[in-house]
Design an enzyme around this catalytic site. Structure first.
Site, PDB file in Angstrom:
ATOM      1  CB  SER A 135      -6.294   4.730   4.481  1.00 34.29           C
ATOM      2  OG  SER A 135      -4.514   4.493   4.739  1.00 34.29           O
ATOM      3  CE1 TYR A 148      -5.525   1.929  -0.380  1.00 31.08           C
ATOM      4  CE2 TYR A 148      -4.666   3.352   1.470  1.00 31.08           C
ATOM      5  CZ  TYR A 148      -5.455   2.336   0.562  1.00 31.08           C
ATOM      6  OH  TYR A 148      -6.563   1.611   1.584  1.00 31.08           O
TER       7      TYR A 148
END
Length: 240
Positions: A135, A148
């Site tokens: 990400s 996360y």
């Protein structure tokens, strides 16, 4: 790498970015075996002609069950796309530590365990690839999704180390860094989102172009800002 004729194991392939990766790879002539957790979504992908496997990768037992289900078939490309998001903000109510553990396992430990298990058969192929989907948050974290972000940063670090370890072997190691993409995970986000079809296209283009990184969409700008001033990049991302 030419994906035509390659056998691909794609985790998290029944929805979102993974579903579009599966469709586009199939259109290019690849045989895609995809995993997911939702029976209805897996059935829908099966109806499109994909081989599907139910897999919950939030535990070691789930990863080992997937490896057993794969059996001894050849794998040319492993794409670790499955992931979990979990809110974790100590400014609010006490976060759920069990949810944090599941997120960390699915996003970091599961790809490592799966790569370790499947690396011998990838090494047996004339040309192979490992693709880890991290990400833009692996570069600079936001505030509310701390666990996360940590899991994706960990996978980014592991991917870079793995690439160095496999240098000289015919295995392409790709890190894909998406921006905010329009998926179920981001349904509550009001910000601009990239269509999953375009995100998938850019990831596949990196595989076909033998590129070690797919900095997708706005992540290219984030990388540029980070190269000039890591502190500025972190300050910007903390607002999201």
């Amino acid at each position: 790498m030419d994906v035509n004729g390659k056998t691909v194991l794609l985790t998290g392939g029944s929805a979102g970015i993974g579903r579009e990766i599966a469709r586009q790879l199939k259109a290019k002539g690849a045989k895609v075996v995809l995993t997911g957790r939702d029976p209805a979504r897996l059935e829908a992908m099966g109806a499109e002609g994909f081989e599907t496997m139910a897999a919950d990768l939030s535990s070691a037992a789930g990863v080992d069950a997937l490896v057993a289900a794969v059996g001894d078939r050849q794998i040319d490309i492993l794409i670790n796309n499955a992931g979990l998001g979990v809110p974790h903000d100590v400014r609010n109510l006490a976060p759920d530590p069990d949810a944090a553990d599941g997120c960390l396992y699915a996003n970091l430990s599961a790809p490592i365990r799966l790569i370790t298990a499947l690396l011998p058969r990838l090494r047996a192929r004339p040309r192979a690839a490992i693709v880890n989907v991290t990400s833009g948050l692996a570069i600079a974290p936001n505030t509310a999704s701390s666990v996360y972000c940590a899991s994706k940063a960990g996978l980014r670090s592991y991917t870079m180390a793995l690439r160095a370890q496999l240098a000289g072997e015919p295995i392409l190691v790709v890190e894909a860094l998406p921006p905010v993409v329009d998926t179920q995970m981001t349904a509550d986000r009001a910000t601009s989102k990239m269509p999953p079809e375009e995100c998938a296209r850019q990831i596949i283009a990196a595989i076909e172009g033998d590129r070690p990184e797919a900095n997708v969409g706005m992540v290219k700008l984030l990388r540029a800002v980070y190269s000039l001033s890591p502190a500025l990049a972190r300050s910007v991302m903390r607002r999201f």
